[in-house]
Scaffold this motif. Sequence first.
Motif, PDB file in Angstrom:
ATOM      1  N   PRO A  62      28.776 -22.339 -26.149  1.00  0.00           N
ATOM      2  CA  PRO A  62      29.619 -22.679 -27.394  1.00  0.00           C
ATOM      3  C   PRO A  62      28.788 -23.538 -28.165  1.00  0.00           C
ATOM      4  O   PRO A  62      28.814 -23.397 -29.404  1.00  0.00           O
ATOM      5  N   PHE A  63      27.830 -24.362 -27.601  1.00  0.00           N
ATOM      6  CA  PHE A  63      27.202 -25.481 -28.435  1.00  0.00           C
ATOM      7  C   PHE A  63      26.218 -24.636 -29.308  1.00  0.00           C
ATOM      8  O   PHE A  63      25.650 -24.788 -30.437  1.00  0.00           O
ATOM      9  N   THR A  64      25.294 -23.749 -28.614  1.00  0.00           N
ATOM     10  CA  THR A  64      24.510 -23.050 -29.046  1.00  0.00           C
ATOM     11  C   THR A  64      25.060 -21.931 -30.178  1.00  0.00           C
ATOM     12  O   THR A  64      24.357 -21.905 -31.416  1.00  0.00           O
ATOM     13  N   GLU A  67      25.930 -23.824 -33.475  1.00  0.00           N
ATOM     14  CA  GLU A  67      24.768 -24.057 -34.313  1.00  0.00           C
ATOM     15  C   GLU A  67      24.374 -22.950 -35.159  1.00  0.00           C
ATOM     16  O   GLU A  67      24.015 -22.849 -36.135  1.00  0.00           O
ATOM     17  N   GLU A  68      24.430 -21.723 -34.445  1.00  0.00           N
ATOM     18  CA  GLU A  68      24.096 -20.350 -34.952  1.00  0.00           C
ATOM     19  C   GLU A  68      25.041 -20.216 -35.969  1.00  0.00           C
ATOM     20  O   GLU A  68      24.774 -19.550 -37.326  1.00  0.00           O
ATOM     21  N   ILE A  69      26.287 -20.394 -35.793  1.00  0.00           N
ATOM     22  CA  ILE A  69      27.394 -20.087 -36.775  1.00  0.00           C
ATOM     23  C   ILE A  69      27.227 -20.942 -38.060  1.00  0.00           C
ATOM     24  O   ILE A  69      27.349 -20.469 -39.259  1.00  0.00           O
ATOM     25  N   ILE A  70      26.864 -22.367 -37.966  1.00  0.00           N
ATOM     26  CA  ILE A  70      26.742 -23.297 -39.071  1.00  0.00           C
ATOM     27  C   ILE A  70      25.485 -22.597 -39.608  1.00  0.00           C
ATOM     28  O   ILE A  70      25.354 -22.565 -41.116  1.00  0.00           O
ATOM     29  N   LEU A  77      35.629 -22.448 -38.213  1.00  0.00           N
ATOM     30  CA  LEU A  77      35.091 -21.746 -36.954  1.00  0.00           C
ATOM     31  C   LEU A  77      36.788 -21.823 -36.262  1.00  0.00           C
ATOM     32  O   LEU A  77      37.225 -22.949 -35.934  1.00  0.00           O
ATOM     33  N   LEU A  78      37.308 -20.697 -36.198  1.00  0.00           N
ATOM     34  CA  LEU A  78      38.799 -20.638 -35.205  1.00  0.00           C
ATOM     35  C   LEU A  78      38.368 -20.721 -33.764  1.00  0.00           C
ATOM     36  O   LEU A  78      37.532 -19.756 -33.331  1.00  0.00           O
ATOM     37  N   THR A  79      39.081 -21.454 -33.052  1.00  0.00           N
ATOM     38  CA  THR A  79      38.705 -21.414 -31.564  1.00  0.00           C
ATOM     39  C   THR A  79      39.802 -22.405 -30.971  1.00  0.00           C
ATOM     40  O   THR A  79      40.681 -22.918 -31.488  1.00  0.00           O
ATOM     41  N   SER A  80      39.961 -21.621 -29.494  1.00  0.00           N
ATOM     42  CA  SER A  80      40.940 -22.184 -28.512  1.00  0.00           C
ATOM     43  C   SER A  80      40.282 -23.039 -27.704  1.00  0.00           C
ATOM     44  O   SER A  80      40.715 -23.299 -26.662  1.00  0.00           O
ATOM     45  N   GLY A  81      39.077 -23.430 -27.934  1.00  0.00           N
ATOM     46  CA  GLY A  81      38.246 -24.133 -27.014  1.00  0.00           C
ATOM     47  C   GLY A  81      37.738 -23.384 -25.997  1.00  0.00           C
ATOM     48  O   GLY A  81      37.751 -24.033 -24.739  1.00  0.00           O
ATOM     49  N   GLN A  82      37.653 -22.411 -26.012  1.00  0.00           N
ATOM     50  CA  GLN A  82      37.499 -21.256 -24.838  1.00  0.00           C
ATOM     51  C   GLN A  82      38.450 -21.159 -23.857  1.00  0.00           C
ATOM     52  O   GLN A  82      37.900 -21.037 -22.499  1.00  0.00           O
ATOM     53  N   ASP A  83      39.673 -21.421 -24.192  1.00  0.00           N
ATOM     54  CA  ASP A  83      40.635 -21.652 -23.127  1.00  0.00           C
ATOM     55  C   ASP A  83      41.848 -20.698 -23.476  1.00  0.00           C
ATOM     56  O   ASP A  83      41.796 -19.971 -24.672  1.00  0.00           O
ATOM     57  N   ALA A  84      42.788 -20.451 -22.680  1.00  0.00           N
ATOM     58  CA  ALA A  84      43.993 -19.718 -22.998  1.00  0.00           C
ATOM     59  C   ALA A  84      44.878 -20.180 -24.259  1.00  0.00           C
ATOM     60  O   ALA A  84      45.676 -19.514 -25.004  1.00  0.00           O
ATOM     61  N   ASP A  98      32.798 -33.041 -32.773  1.00  0.00           N
ATOM     62  CA  ASP A  98      31.798 -34.178 -32.958  1.00  0.00           C
ATOM     63  C   ASP A  98      30.362 -33.598 -32.845  1.00  0.00           C
ATOM     64  O   ASP A  98      29.793 -34.191 -33.739  1.00  0.00           O
ATOM     65  N   LYS A  99      30.129 -32.462 -32.372  1.00  0.00           N
ATOM     66  CA  LYS A  99      28.949 -31.834 -32.476  1.00  0.00           C
ATOM     67  C   LYS A  99      28.565 -31.309 -34.137  1.00  0.00           C
ATOM     68  O   LYS A  99      27.433 -31.267 -34.509  1.00  0.00           O
ATOM     69  N   ALA A 100      29.798 -30.932 -34.466  1.00  0.00           N
ATOM     70  CA  ALA A 100      29.699 -30.150 -35.779  1.00  0.00           C
ATOM     71  C   ALA A 100      29.242 -31.306 -36.913  1.00  0.00           C
ATOM     72  O   ALA A 100      28.788 -30.803 -37.837  1.00  0.00           O
TER      73      ALA A 100
END
Length: 179
Positions: A62-64, A67-70, A77-84, A98-100
């Motif tokens: 997800p972190f790579t 960066e590519e999406i940015i 960016l829509l996300t469920s945090g890669q969870d259900a 934080d990373k963004a």
Amino acid sequence: MASFLAFSAKMDPLINTDAVISYVRNLGLSVKLKCYDSVLCKDLAQPLPVTFHRAFDMVENPFTALEEIIELGFDRLLTSGQDASALDGVPLIAQLIDKAKGRIKIMPAGGISASNLSRILTATGAKEFHCSARCSTQSQMTYQKGNIYMGGALRPAEFCTKTCNATTCRELIAIMETL
């Protein structure tokens, strides 16, 4: 479909659209190598803001991918945090925000309701969210044949419609505004 949606939103002045949501088919290990539809969608959607769909939740790193999406110039960016659900994915959503460092808006999505929105926004620091705010409405059909299921083996309710509920939307906005 994403490319058509972007093209329609840009080219048809009758469509009242504030943003375009992009999606990626066949998302692989690298967003950059597999996002032809998203690049086209982003270009066609200008000057509308473009949101990268929850296909992000299927990437290996997800972190790579972030960066590519940015780098591709997406606004959200829509996300469920890669969870259900977004509630389950709170730890990763907080890390992504934080990373963004403000270069892209991270928008929690998936299973958000009035009962969990405050916890999600508080725990992640997110300033926006996405949800369907759905409710079920009974069909207005006067004749309802009960022994045929058009939805297949899972047999979903045949005579109800899922719609966005304005009252729920107002409730969710009020919750967000109190934080």
